[in-house]
Enzyme design. Structure first.
Site, PDB file in Angstrom:
ATOM      1  N   GLU A  60      10.833 -62.989   1.860  1.00 57.26           N
ATOM      2  CA  GLU A  60      11.895 -64.003   1.984  1.00 57.26           C
ATOM      3  C   GLU A  60      11.333 -65.415   2.110  1.00 57.26           C
ATOM      4  O   GLU A  60      11.838 -66.347   1.497  1.00 57.26           O
ATOM      5  CB  GLU A  60      12.807 -63.704   3.177  1.00 57.26           C
ATOM      6  CG  GLU A  60      13.755 -62.531   2.970  1.00 57.26           C
ATOM      7  CD  GLU A  60      13.135 -61.186   3.306  1.00 57.26           C
ATOM      8  OE1 GLU A  60      11.955 -61.153   3.746  1.00 57.26           O
ATOM      9  OE2 GLU A  60      13.824 -60.159   3.129  1.00 57.26           O
ATOM     10  N   HIS A 129      20.536 -56.054  12.527  1.00 55.33           N
ATOM     11  CA  HIS A 129      21.238 -56.221  11.246  1.00 55.33           C
ATOM     12  C   HIS A 129      22.654 -56.755  11.425  1.00 55.33           C
ATOM     13  O   HIS A 129      23.509 -56.532  10.579  1.00 55.33           O
ATOM     14  CB  HIS A 129      21.283 -54.886  10.495  1.00 55.33           C
ATOM     15  CG  HIS A 129      20.075 -54.631   9.661  1.00 55.33           C
ATOM     16  ND1 HIS A 129      20.102 -54.618   8.281  1.00 55.33           N
ATOM     17  CD2 HIS A 129      18.780 -54.418   9.996  1.00 55.33           C
ATOM     18  CE1 HIS A 129      18.890 -54.389   7.811  1.00 55.33           C
ATOM     19  NE2 HIS A 129      18.070 -54.266   8.842  1.00 55.33           N
TER      20      HIS A 129
END
Lengths: 326, 333
Positions: A60, A129
């Protein structure tokens, strides 16, 4: 108008903007051959080819940084985070580079770049998450933050984000991708910074965005049965906030509930409430109520997860609180 | 590989004079900036390039207009090597609106659009992505550019280097990763921070070529970088270059230098690239002693002009405060 899902509306926006401007490309994990973890980029690889629809490794920080550099040199990247939880790995690129570049270069290098993907809690995915990132990204000057609640909004807002010459954080929601509604065909834009009244009402304004607007709609229907006429306001763009629209609504209803999926402390909802207190104090007939995620990491157990998140019941309770009904 | 010994002889007098002039401009600029800092004309951080001039000047002599450059907070030297006017740099250090970033960037954030200088960056390792992004753009637009990505030895242990070398190699990006190894990450000697100090060897892990050479030797830098830039432009394959160099001054102006000895610093000063190049040019009769003195004088005068320009320039007007947060006016903001 055709009924389509949120993911399809986003897909149309991407396809139309990539067709319109060949400088636009999309990169991210599983966006190409897999057709997107949530199928938002379905068919784009076949249509545009691997030059413009690019599968990245799980890096990322690397690919977000790459997008910033490409944007400085004149391209218009759309970065997909498979989940905004993963944007935390790239946060230095987003804040120190994307958000600050135009300013610290004295206006030499703007960053026309969209970072999009699902934000907030998925079902039963526990603590790492389930982050809501809007409050974090809205804190830093240099980023616009958008979060659509409907398929039609999603399409018009994403097109506006891609055409923007500045970096945009575009927050979708995993649980809303299959939300189905009528979406206008062809080219239309919902400008950055423009909110929308999703339901006209007179008794209380509920301000909510993204998936929380769906909960607020249900709450409004329930409250209508009890004679409470709710106005639903979706700011759509969270930064900059559409304060003129908020002012108009608050002056009419004089009572406000702010609903957000994120935590209570130091949050975007707190900012919305503060802005109302500062600008519109004299129009309020009761203290603003806030419905938020409770102050704990997201637990896995179904009952604890439900207790952590905002709910229709919690929104109803808050609306009754500000209207002094029990 | 060109014979480094022959490098200077192979260059025209004009080219060598230009190289020496640039090194002198950088040296004088940095010395003047330290003085101005002590006089409180400059504040914040100030990381100077003194001692490392051969790396920047020798490398960027091979830059073509479409190429891009990105670096760390030790960015003044590269901006000047690219040809950014010294007055724009000095005015930036003075926080004036005539600076290269309108006084909003300061010492760590020099930028230049005409040179595709994508900035000095303040987070160690934060600039790698920008560099490979520029290389990506070159392939996207097929403009045959290469991307020069400068970084210090301290950044070799940041994850971003490894992520971006992987991406650059995976996608055949024309990126030249250039480690300016001045042997200390701030006050920490490399041996105390880097498990494998053979930095070029890290290239192999990503299927890239790695090169090591002496960054204090202008001939070597210029010669070998010439070949490397050609190679990357032609092959579109990224490379990792490790140049050993040295900074005479502290990490920043607030560095007392307790982590190294005066003898060590003096040893490197004997290898000073400006002294070496000027001696060699005089010995080879490219220039005379007098001509060299005139060049020194000219560089000094240029920097004095830059200082005067910075001093006389206005501060940014208050409307600059909220200008350039965004390019587009979306209202409400």
């Amino acid at each position: 108008m055709p009924m389509i899902e949120m993911r399809e509306a986003l897909n149309q926006a991407l396809k139309e903007e990539m067709t319109r401007d060949e400088k636009v490309f999309i990169l991210g994990e599983e966006v190409a051959e897999f057709n997107g973890a949530y199928k938002v980029t379905k068919g784009l690889l076949d249509h545009f080819g691997p030059k413009r629809v690019i599968d990245t490794p799980i890096s990322e920080s690397g690919f977000t940084g790459l997008a910033v550099g490409a944007a400085m040199m004149g391209l218009r990247p759309v970065v997909e985070f498979m989940s905004f939880n993963f944007s935390l790995v790239a946060i230095d690129q987003i804040i120190s580079n994307a958000a600050k570049m135009y300013y610290m270069s004295g206006g030499l290098y703007n960053i026309p770049m969209v970072m999009r993907g699902p934000n907030g809690a998925g079902p039963r995915v526990s603590s790492q998450h389930s982050h809501n990132m809007e409050s974090v990204y809205a804190h830093f000057p240099g980023l616009h933050v958008m979060a659509p609640s409907t398929p039609a909004d999603a399409k018009g807002m994403l097109k506006a984000a891609i055409r923007c010459n500045d970096p945009v954080i575009f927050l979708e929601n995993e649980l809303a991708y299959n939300l189905k509604e009528e979406v206008p065909e062809g080219d239309y834009i919902i400008p950055i910074g423009k909110g929308d009244i999703k339901r006209q009402g007179t008794d209380v304004t509920i301000i909510a965005w993204s998936r929380m607007m769906s909960l607020a709609k249900t709450a409004a229907e329930e409250l209508a049965k009890e004679g409470l006429n709710v106005e639903l306001l979706d700011p759509r763009t969270l930064k900059p906030l559409d304060m003129p629209l908020i002012a108009e609504s608050v002056k009419k209803t004089n009572r406000v509930v702010v609903v957000e999926e994120g935590h209570y402390f130091s949050s975007l909802g707190a900012q919305v409430a503060e802005s109302i207190y500062t600008d519109l104090f004299d129009y309020l007939d009761s203290p603003i109520a806030r419905v938020c995620q409770s102050e704990n990491p997201m637990p896995y157990a179904a009952n604890l997860e439900a207790a952590t998140l905002p709910s229709v019941e919690k929104i109803i309770r808050a609306a009754k609180q500000v209207t002094y009904r029990n | 590989m060109a014979s480094v010994k022959k490098e200077m002889q192979s260059l025209s007098k004009e080219k060598m004079v230009e190289i020496l002039e640039k090194m002198l401009v950088i040296r004088n600029f940095e010395e003047a900036s330290i003085k101005a800092y002590q006089q409180k004309k400059i504040a914040g951080f100030l990381h100077t390039y003194i001692g490392q001039e051969a790396v920047g000047v020798g490398t960027l002599a091979h830059k073509l207009p479409q190429d891009s450059v990105v670096t760390t907070y030790r960015c003044h030297g590269l901006a000047l090597a690219l040809g950014m006017p010294a007055k724009e740099g000095m005015a930036e250090l003075f926080g004036k609106v005539t600076g290269c970033a309108r006084g909003k960037g300061g010492s760590m954030h020099f930028f230049s659009k005409p040179h595709n200088f994508l900035g000095g960056h303040g987070i160690v390792g934060g600039q790698f992505g920008i560099g490979i992004g520029a290389a990506f753009k070159s392939n996207y637009d097929e403009d045959n550019a290469v991307s020069f990505i400068f970084f210090g030895d301290g950044a070799t242990v940041q994850g971003t280097l490894h992520e971006t070398m992987n991406l650059a190699s995976l996608w055949d990006l024309p990126a030249i990763f250039i480690c300016e190894d001045n042997q200390y990450g701030m006050g920490t000697a490399n041996a105390r921070a880097i498990a494998n100090t053979d930095i070029a060897s890290k290239a192999e892990a990503y299927g890239m070529k790695g090169y090591t050479f002496n960054g204090m030797d202008l001939n070597e830098v210029h010669g070998r970088m010439g070949d490397i830039v050609k190679e990357v432009r032609a092959t579109r394959r990224p490379v990792l270059v490790h140049m050993k160099t040295y900074r005479y001054t502290g990490h920043s102006v607030s560095d007392a230098g307790l982590y190294r000895t005066k003898e060590e610093v003096d040893t490197y000063k004997l290898k000073d690239p400006i002294i070496a190049v000027s001696r060699e040019m005089i010995e080879n009769k490219m220039i005379t002693e007098e001509e060299f003195k005139a060049m020194q004088k000219k560089a000094k005068a240029g920097i004095q002009e830059a200082l005067d320009f910075a001093e006389e320039s206005p501060e940014p007007p208050l409307e600059e405060l909220t200008r350039h947060v965004f390019m587009d006016d979306v209202g409400n903001a």
